[in-house]
Design an enzyme around this catalytic site. Structure first.
Site, PDB file in Angstrom:
ATOM      1  N   GLU A 190       3.784   1.283   2.955  1.00  0.00           N
ATOM      2  CA  GLU A 190       4.796   2.337   2.867  1.00  0.00           C
ATOM      3  C   GLU A 190       4.250   3.483   3.706  1.00  0.00           C
ATOM      4  OE1 GLU A 190       7.225   5.095  -0.331  1.00  0.00           O
ATOM      5  OE2 GLU A 190       5.082   4.814  -0.568  1.00  0.00           O
TER       6      GLU A 190
ATOM      7  N   LEU B 237       0.846  -1.187   0.000  1.00  0.00           N
ATOM      8  CA  LEU B 237       0.000   0.000   0.000  1.00  0.00           C
ATOM      9  C   LEU B 237       0.882   1.239   0.000  1.00  0.00           C
ATOM     10  CD1 LEU B 237      -2.481  -1.322   2.688  1.00  0.00           C
ATOM     11  CD2 LEU B 237      -2.909  -1.192   0.238  1.00  0.00           C
ATOM     12  N   ASP B 238       0.851   1.960  -1.102  1.00  0.00           N
ATOM     13  CA  ASP B 238       1.730   3.102  -1.302  1.00  0.00           C
ATOM     14  C   ASP B 238       1.343   4.274  -0.397  1.00  0.00           C
ATOM     15  OD1 ASP B 238       3.760   4.562  -3.092  1.00  0.00           O
ATOM     16  OD2 ASP B 238       1.984   5.828  -3.317  1.00  0.00           O
ATOM     17  N   ALA B 239       2.349   4.880   0.251  1.00  0.00           N
ATOM     18  CA  ALA B 239       2.224   6.161   0.968  1.00  0.00           C
ATOM     19  C   ALA B 239       0.941   6.263   1.790  1.00  0.00           C
ATOM     20  CB  ALA B 239       2.326   7.315  -0.030  1.00  0.00           C
TER      21      ALA B 239
ATOM     22  N   HIS C 286      12.823   1.139  -6.431  1.00  0.00           N
ATOM     23  CA  HIS C 286      12.475   2.039  -7.546  1.00  0.00           C
ATOM     24  C   HIS C 286      12.561   3.501  -7.134  1.00  0.00           C
ATOM     25  CE1 HIS C 286       8.522   2.084  -5.502  1.00  0.00           C
ATOM     26  NE2 HIS C 286       8.372   3.250  -6.092  1.00  0.00           N
TER      27      HIS C 286
ATOM     28  N   ILE D 196      16.346   4.823  -6.438  1.00  0.00           N
ATOM     29  CA  ILE D 196      17.094   5.018  -7.689  1.00  0.00           C
ATOM     30  C   ILE D 196      16.420   6.093  -8.530  1.00  0.00           C
ATOM     31  CG2 ILE D 196      17.941   3.920  -9.800  1.00  0.00           C
ATOM     32  CD1 ILE D 196      17.763   1.233  -8.302  1.00  0.00           C
ATOM     33  N   GLY D 197      15.129   5.934  -8.758  1.00  0.00           N
ATOM     34  CA  GLY D 197      14.418   6.822  -9.669  1.00  0.00           C
ATOM     35  C   GLY D 197      14.246   8.233  -9.168  1.00  0.00           C
TER      36      GLY D 197
END
Length: 580
Positions: free
Chosen positions: A288, A255-257, A376, A379-380
């Site tokens: 996250e 689960l993003d952010a 990701h 790096i990104g």
């Protein structure tokens, strides 16, 4: 027969009829446009519009609002022509699953490979073809970056708009199912990154159909916050999560952010509904969460991405001190020691920005922290997308990978990391004008406060996210068999994961025994395992340093052993102390 109000989307009923349901409280009238037919929908005081009509799987449809605006279904299950094309009626029970008995595997066995489908090979089928090599290396899980339909043909996935429709840029829904099915046959879990904190900036029909889906009194970095207080909003995301887990047999969600999801109580509602709906299955729910809310882990969430591990290790290895490394650069040794011994580096203290961050995490099990030397984001989020290998060289990169793999926390490695890939992972999009230019300039403006990009001319060299070449430069397919350097990395990495499997594969109940800073860059840490103790020591400093671990069986060493007991720079060794 009336259609069930409160359920989003289109689904087959009986006798060749399909049910359509849409929450559009801003509309006075809604029409279903089905393969040339214009069919008025039944409205209600609650804002739901419904219709039951004859239809067949594969037929294309759209909705028309108040006789003018035409939009796709916000809960479309398939978008064969992409975000701006029509939705397609899809069924979920026709795929011939070969591994129906799969129920998952215990979370503490997870060794995760994070992959972007487009950059890894361009399609679900291409990633599917890589699964045997990943399983042979020792991975037990793959994590797919977000798949919800996004604008254009290339995107990280965090600009997803139609949450229920896996992007057609990578293939069909059944090709995604085939990827999952093949993974299960190889003993691999499949995790999926989902973005429930915002929608992409282009093509979202919900602001027009249902402004109440959002709240203007709370804002996020992506605009107005989603209103998770509303039952219609909760249903949209709960049903979406269950779709991935049930209809695609995904084993878990990242689960993003979630720090941007308010109220936090929705997360507990989501967790409870998922586990109630899928008894008997191993389902991982990974967060996250910038706020380091250990209480969510204690309440039943499976794990959290531990950015503190990465940030402290990165600051220690590179000396970088800007951006989010600011909170770790003052004393990366102490920050990393606390991560190894207690979970989070920040557990409620006030950081450099003057904000209290985190909650006490000493009671949280190591298996509830996902650790990584890069991913990701890390790096990104760099202007040129450099990998850690390019920043610190192969010896120190191997040290970072070994430390990541050899704690009882859950290790994650990013696409290409196992073979020492040097291709960048850049931020890429495929937006229409004028958004393309806004994204390009916004991306470059993000770096204006970094010392190396304060000059306008330097920022102009930051790759344009919307340029096709930016995506092409980020492609990272499986290496050619004739690539000797990649083969050396893969052989070493396979040995590393074999050590983890042999010594930590059953360490679900590991308990920290503490960690110490022995010298600048030199740390040791230990954990109590069900069958003994596990100790590691590593040296990220510049000189050999005396290091001792409890007497036991040395099972891994990076760097040469010395007769004087000192640990070489960029060295690491691990000892297993068997129970008496």
């Amino acid at each position: 027969m009336s259609v069930q109000a409160g359920r989003w989307g289109a689904w087959p009923g009986t006798d060749g009829y399909w049910n359509f349901s849409l929450w559009a409280p801003a509309a006075q009238r809604m029409d279903l446009l089905l393969e040339g037919a214009e069919l008025p929908m039944q409205g209600s005081d609650s804002g739901w519009f419904t219709l039951r009509t004859p239809a067949q799987a594969g037929m294309h449809y759209r909705y028309r609002m108040d006789g003018e605006r035409v939009v796709p279904d916000p809960a479309s299950r398939e978008q064969p022509q992409g975000l701006f094309g029509p939705s397609a009626l899809a069924v979920d029970d026709t795929f011939a699953w070969q591994h129906r008995s799969w129920r998952g595997r215990p979370w503490h066995e997870a060794v995760i490979y994070e992959v972007h489908v487009g950059a890894a090979g361009g399609s679900y089928d291409a990633v599917r073809a890589q699964l045997p090599q990943l399983a042979a290396l020792g991975f037990t899980a793959i994590e797919l970056m977000p798949l919800a339909t996004f604008p254009g043909g290339r995107n990280w996935g965090y600009d997803g708009v139609l949450q229920y429709a896996p992007t057609a840029a990578y293939g069909t829904p059944d090709q995604l199912r085939a990827l999952v099915d093949t993974a299960h046959g190889l003993g691999l879990m499949v995790l999926l990154d989902v973005v429930y904190n915002h929608f992409g900036p282009d093509g979202n029909p919900l602001p027009a159909l249902a402004p109440a889906f959002f709240r203007e009194d709370v804002h996020t970095p992506w605009g107005a916050a989603i209103d998770f207080r509303r039952p219609e909003v909760q249903r949209y995301f709960i049903d979406n999560a269950l779709m991935w887990l049930r209809d695609y047999r995904i084993d878990g969600l990242r689960l993003d952010a979630v720090h941007a999801i308010q109220p936090t109580s929705f997360l507990e509602t989501l967790r409870a509904r998922i586990h109630a709906a899928l008894p008997g299955r191993e389902v991982a729910l990974v967060l996250e969460n910038e706020h380091n809310q250990a209480s969510l882990l204690a309440a039943g969430f499976t794990a959290q991405w531990n950015d503190d591990f990465h940030n402290a290790l990165h600051a220690l290895l590179t000396g970088e001190h800007e951006g989010y490394y600011r909170d770790f650069a003052d004393d990366p040794n102490r920050r990393l020691r606390r991560v190894l011994a207690e979970g989070f580096a920040w557990q409620g203290e006030v950081n450099a920005s003057g904000r209290a961050r985190g909650e006490p995490s000493t009671a949280i099990a190591p298996r509830q922290f996902v650790v990584f030397a890069q991913n990701h984001d890390q790096i990104g989020n760099r202007a040129q997308g450099e990998r850690l290998l390019q920043l610190i060289g192969p010896r120190r990169n191997a040290l970072a990978m070994a430390l990541t793999a050899l704690t009882p926390m859950i290790p994650l490695f990013f696409m290409g990391e196992p073979w020492g890939a040097t291709t960048p992972f850049l931020f890429f999009t495929d937006h229409r004008p004028p958004l393309d230019a806004l994204v390009r300039e916004g991306r470059r403006a993000e770096f204006a406060h970094f010392s190396s990009f304060r000059d306008d001319a330097l920022r102009a060299h930051i790759p344009d996210p919307n340029a096709p070449g930016t995506f092409e430069a980020s492609r990272c397919p499986w290496p050619d068999p004739g690539d000797a350097e990649a083969a050396r990395w893969l052989a070493w990495f396979g040995t590393l994961l074999a050590v983890r499997a042999a010594c930590l594969g059953a360490a679900g109940d590991a308990r920290p025994l503490g960690a110490e800073v022995l010298a600048p860059g030199v740390l040791r840490a230990g954990w109590q395992l069900p069958g003994g103790q596990w100790w590691i020591a590593f040296n990220a400093g510049d000189t050999a340093e005396p290091v001792s671990l409890p007497s036991g069986r040395e099972v891994f060493r990076l760097g040469a052993a010395r007769d004087d007991g000192r640990l070489e720079p960029n060295g690491l060794y691990a000892v297993l102390v068997d129970a008496a």
